[in-house]
Every structure is written in structure tokens, then in C-alpha cells.
Design a protein around this motif. Structure first.
Motif, mmCIF file in Angstrom:
data_model
loop_
_atom_site.group_PDB
_atom_site.id
_atom_site.type_symbol
_atom_site.label_atom_id
_atom_site.label_comp_id
_atom_site.label_asym_id
_atom_site.label_seq_id
_atom_site.Cartn_x
_atom_site.Cartn_y
_atom_site.Cartn_z
ATOM 1 N N ASP A 187 0.862 -1.361 0.013
ATOM 2 C CA ASP A 187 0.071 0.031 -0.036
ATOM 3 C C ASP A 187 0.689 1.255 0.011
ATOM 4 N N THR A 188 2.107 1.083 -0.361
ATOM 5 C CA THR A 188 2.801 2.347 -0.495
ATOM 6 C C THR A 188 2.348 3.290 -1.462
ATOM 7 N N ASP A 189 2.500 4.708 -0.805
ATOM 8 C CA ASP A 189 2.034 5.869 -1.873
ATOM 9 C C ASP A 189 2.801 5.795 -3.190
ATOM 10 N N ARG A 190 1.901 5.787 -4.142
ATOM 11 C CA ARG A 190 2.525 5.722 -5.537
ATOM 12 C C ARG A 190 3.147 7.037 -5.750
ATOM 13 N N GLU A 191 2.622 8.397 -5.360
ATOM 14 C CA GLU A 191 3.010 9.531 -5.459
ATOM 15 C C GLU A 191 4.682 9.645 -4.749
ATOM 16 N N ARG A 192 4.588 8.862 -3.778
ATOM 17 C CA ARG A 192 6.082 8.859 -3.024
ATOM 18 C C ARG A 192 6.811 8.004 -3.767
ATOM 19 N N VAL A 193 6.425 6.999 -4.509
ATOM 20 C CA VAL A 193 7.487 6.446 -5.258
ATOM 21 C C VAL A 193 7.865 6.986 -6.289
ATOM 22 N N ARG A 194 6.911 7.847 -6.984
ATOM 23 C CA ARG A 194 7.230 8.598 -8.209
ATOM 24 C C ARG A 194 8.240 9.655 -7.848
ATOM 25 N N SER A 195 7.988 10.529 -6.782
ATOM 26 C CA SER A 195 8.715 11.554 -6.103
ATOM 27 C C SER A 195 10.271 10.958 -6.009
ATOM 28 N N VAL A 196 10.439 9.936 -5.277
ATOM 29 C CA VAL A 196 11.739 9.282 -5.363
ATOM 30 C C VAL A 196 12.302 9.078 -6.546
ATOM 31 N N ILE A 197 11.550 8.368 -7.664
ATOM 32 C CA ILE A 197 12.125 8.175 -9.033
ATOM 33 C C ILE A 197 12.678 9.652 -9.617
ATOM 34 N N LEU A 198 11.894 10.419 -9.359
ATOM 35 C CA LEU A 198 12.109 11.731 -9.967
ATOM 36 C C LEU A 198 13.320 12.453 -9.494
ATOM 37 N N ARG A 199 13.522 12.115 -8.287
ATOM 38 C CA ARG A 199 14.745 12.862 -7.592
ATOM 39 C C ARG A 199 15.787 12.269 -7.954
ATOM 40 N N ALA A 200 15.790 10.828 -8.182
ATOM 41 C CA ALA A 200 16.893 10.141 -8.768
ATOM 42 C C ALA A 200 17.086 10.519 -10.204
ATOM 43 N N ILE A 201 16.377 10.682 -11.206
ATOM 44 C CA ILE A 201 16.552 11.206 -12.272
ATOM 45 C C ILE A 201 17.055 12.535 -12.215
ATOM 46 N N ASP A 202 16.741 13.608 -11.367
ATOM 47 C CA ASP A 202 17.349 14.722 -11.413
ATOM 48 C C ASP A 202 18.726 14.532 -10.865
ATOM 49 N N GLU A 203 19.079 13.675 -10.009
ATOM 50 C CA GLU A 203 20.575 13.477 -9.545
ATOM 51 C C GLU A 203 21.246 12.999 -10.640
ATOM 52 N N LEU A 204 20.806 11.919 -11.634
ATOM 53 C CA LEU A 204 21.450 11.281 -12.628
ATOM 54 C C LEU A 204 21.755 12.441 -13.709
ATOM 55 N N LYS A 205 20.957 13.404 -13.899
ATOM 56 C CA LYS A 205 21.063 14.566 -14.976
ATOM 57 C C LYS A 205 22.280 15.435 -14.446
ATOM 58 N N LYS A 206 22.591 15.339 -13.301
ATOM 59 C CA LYS A 206 23.764 16.167 -12.765
ATOM 60 C C LYS A 206 25.257 15.686 -13.039
ATOM 61 N N ILE A 207 24.962 14.221 -13.210
ATOM 62 C CA ILE A 207 26.191 13.481 -13.557
ATOM 63 C C ILE A 207 26.970 13.921 -14.606
#
Length: 173
Positions: free
Chosen positions: A153-173
Motif C-alpha cells: 500500500d505504498t503511496d504511488r506518488e511517494r515512489v514517483r517522487s523518489v524516482i524523479l529525484r533520482a532522475i534529477d541526480e542522474l542528470k547532474k552526472i
């Protein structure tokens, strides 16, 4: 009553395709194949799934085995290479039809999730230069973690938020 495991179900066709794909890159032992299937799928196949399939593919002339130091190393035969080529053709047709279906759904439903999926498909199509196998091996742990969270029952938006942060971090590499 026989209970089927995930590996048994995968073995019916997908496992065979993965094994052929692995051997496309060169010869591999049964142990090598088990490890590579696990890396690709996130699930370790049993020896009872791998070795009978290897023997069957060998009888069918798709692969040949060579014994060395108590191990058997398998490689594709010409017939096996033809099967890999056919699988690749089917894969490309499947991806094209999937892309068309997602495009239709995107236009029909104007759903944000479908539109995001459509954008991701376009991005992939435009030119991921890293081989798909390496992409899958790198992304498999993330995909499995996301899948585990979505099964609960994990909040889908929370999972999406984590993925989006990871994408932002990857773009900085």
C-alpha cells in the motif's frame, strides 16, 4: 497437484529466449547462464529449469555443448543464431505494436500516466546508446524495488517522487 514457481512459468518460453540471448554473446556454462538470467530477471532460476532446457535446445540443434574441466560450455549453432534473429524480428514487431497501442491510448484517454509512458517510449526509441542488456542489468534492482513497493500500500506518488529525484541526480552526472 504440482505448484508452479515463477521460474517454471518463465521457463515455458521467455527463459529459453533469455538463454539464447545470453549465448548470442559467446559460450556460457549452465552456471554462467543461471547468474546472467538472475541479473536480467531478478529471479534465480533453478538448475531444474536451466539444464533440461539446455539439453532440449542441444537435441533440437539450437546449441552445442563442449566439455572442459568438468563443465559444459554451450554456444549457439547456426540454427540457434537463426532463432535469435527471428526472436529479434518478433521483438521489433511487438515493440512497434506496443508503441502504437500506447500512442492510441495516450490520444484517446489523455491520461498523464499514459502520456508519461509514451514520452518514455519516445526517449528510448530516440537513442539509448547503451545495449539493452546492460540497461536491464543496471535497472533491474530499481524495477524490482519499485514493483515491491507497488504491491504493497505504498503511496504511488511517494515512489514517483523518489524516482524523479533520482532522475534529477542522474542528470547532474
Amino acid at each position: 497437484m504440482h505448484r508452479y514457481s515463477d521460474t517454471d512459468i518463465m521457463a515455458t518460453g521467455i527463459l529459453k529466449m533469455i538463454m539464447l540471448h545470453i549465448m548470442k554473446d559467446g559460450e556460457a556454462s549452465g552456471y554462467d547462464i543461471i547468474k546472467k538470467v538472475e541479473a536480467i530477471s531478478g529471479k534465480k532460476p533453478s538448475t531444474g529449469s536451466i539444464y533440461p532446457l539446455l539439453k532440449k535446445m542441444e537435441r533440437e540443434g539450437w546449441i552445442s555443448g563442449r566439455a572442459e574441466d568438468g563443465k559444459t560450455y554451450y554456444s549457439l549453432t547456426e540454427i540457434g543464431k537463426e532463432h535469435v534473429a527471428q526472436i529479434n524480428e518478433v521483438k521489433h514487431d511487438f515493440i512497434k505494436k506496443l508503441h502504437q497501442s500506447i500512442a492510441l491510448a495516450s490520444e484517446t484517454f489523455e491520461d498523464a500516466d499514459v502520456q508519461d509512458l509514451m514520452k518514455d517510449m519516445h526517449d528510448l526509441h530516440r537513442g539509448m546508446r547503451v545495449p539493452v542488456k546492460e540497461q536491464i542489468e543496471l535497472l533491474a534492482p530499481l524495477i524490482h524495488q519499485v514493483a515491491d513497493h507497488l504491491e504493497t500500500d505504498t503511496d504511488r506518488e511517494r515512489v514517483r517522487s523518489v524516482i524523479l529525484r533520482a532522475i534529477d541526480e542522474l542528470k547532474k552526472i
